[in-house]
Design a protein around this motif. Structure first.
Motif, PDB file in Angstrom:
ATOM      1  N   VAL A  23       0.842  -1.197   0.000  1.00  0.00           N
ATOM      2  CA  VAL A  23       0.000   0.000   0.000  1.00  0.00           C
ATOM      3  C   VAL A  23       0.875   1.245   0.000  1.00  0.00           C
ATOM      4  O   VAL A  23       0.662   2.184  -0.783  1.00  0.00           O
ATOM      5  N   ARG A  24       1.882   1.268   0.850  1.00  0.00           N
ATOM      6  CA  ARG A  24       2.762   2.438   0.930  1.00  0.00           C
ATOM      7  C   ARG A  24       3.532   2.635  -0.386  1.00  0.00           C
ATOM      8  O   ARG A  24       3.747   3.775  -0.812  1.00  0.00           O
ATOM      9  N   HIS A  25       3.933   1.547  -1.020  1.00  0.00           N
ATOM     10  CA  HIS A  25       4.623   1.645  -2.313  1.00  0.00           C
ATOM     11  C   HIS A  25       3.682   2.222  -3.372  1.00  0.00           C
ATOM     12  O   HIS A  25       4.085   3.065  -4.176  1.00  0.00           O
ATOM     13  N   TYR A  26       2.431   1.774  -3.371  1.00  0.00           N
ATOM     14  CA  TYR A  26       1.431   2.288  -4.320  1.00  0.00           C
ATOM     15  C   TYR A  26       1.278   3.802  -4.143  1.00  0.00           C
ATOM     16  O   TYR A  26       1.300   4.562  -5.113  1.00  0.00           O
ATOM     17  N   ARG A  29       4.429   5.685  -5.325  1.00  0.00           N
ATOM     18  CA  ARG A  29       4.502   5.716  -6.788  1.00  0.00           C
ATOM     19  C   ARG A  29       3.528   6.746  -7.366  1.00  0.00           C
ATOM     20  O   ARG A  29       3.869   7.495  -8.295  1.00  0.00           O
ATOM     21  N   LYS A  30       2.313   6.796  -6.819  1.00  0.00           N
ATOM     22  CA  LYS A  30       1.320   7.763  -7.297  1.00  0.00           C
ATOM     23  C   LYS A  30       1.791   9.189  -7.035  1.00  0.00           C
ATOM     24  O   LYS A  30       1.665  10.071  -7.895  1.00  0.00           O
ATOM     25  N   LYS A  31       2.343   9.445  -5.833  1.00  0.00           N
ATOM     26  CA  LYS A  31       2.826  10.783  -5.494  1.00  0.00           C
ATOM     27  C   LYS A  31       3.991  11.189  -6.399  1.00  0.00           C
ATOM     28  O   LYS A  31       4.081  12.344  -6.814  1.00  0.00           O
ATOM     29  N   ASP A  38      -5.446   8.486  -3.446  1.00  0.00           N
ATOM     30  CA  ASP A  38      -6.624   7.929  -2.773  1.00  0.00           C
ATOM     31  C   ASP A  38      -7.688   7.654  -3.835  1.00  0.00           C
ATOM     32  O   ASP A  38      -8.653   8.387  -4.000  1.00  0.00           O
ATOM     33  N   THR A  39      -7.492   6.560  -4.564  1.00  0.00           N
ATOM     34  CA  THR A  39      -8.308   6.251  -5.734  1.00  0.00           C
ATOM     35  C   THR A  39      -9.176   5.011  -5.484  1.00  0.00           C
ATOM     36  O   THR A  39      -8.946   4.269  -4.523  1.00  0.00           O
ATOM     37  N   PRO A  40     -10.145   4.783  -6.360  1.00  0.00           N
ATOM     38  CA  PRO A  40     -10.923   3.535  -6.253  1.00  0.00           C
ATOM     39  C   PRO A  40     -10.026   2.298  -6.385  1.00  0.00           C
ATOM     40  O   PRO A  40     -10.308   1.263  -5.795  1.00  0.00           O
TER      41      PRO A  40
END
Length: 105
Positions: A23-26, A29-31, A38-40
């Motif tokens: 989760v933290r990696h996701y 990566r998004k940032k 904070d996506t679906p």
């Protein structure tokens, strides 16, 4: 790696250390790409992590049980005094017979 506890995991969720790291990696990566994190997709990922998997094997357990039972019935027809090759042939023939009978009800 430190133990994952509700106080240290993402949003206090009961995640394993591996799940928390994913989760933290996701999010990281998004940032990095300047995208909202904070996506679906994140919500779906968390639901998958928190809900136990469903029984999607389509009755595979019943098929395995029936196969094991057929094997036991076929093996029971073999005489211990038979030669190994003869015993193997008898077992194969018995398995074919069990297969033709279909599942027991």
């Amino acid at each position: 790696m430190a133990d994952a506890t509700p106080q240290t995991t993402f949003r206090g969720l009961p995640l394993t250390p591996e799940q928390d790291a994913e989760v933290r990696h996701y999010i990281k990566r998004k940032k990095q790409h300047g995208a909202p994190w904070d996506t679906p997709e994140l919500g779906a990922m968390l639901r998958d992590m928190l809900e136990p998997p469903g029984n999607d094997d389509g009755g595979l357990g019943a098929t395995v049980d029936e196969t094991n039972a057929a094997t036991e019935r076929a093996t029971a027809s073999i005489d211990e005094t038979m030669e190994p090759i003869e015993a193997c042939e008898e077992r194969n023939a018995a398995m074919e017979t069990e297969g033709m009978r279909g599942p027991r009800r």
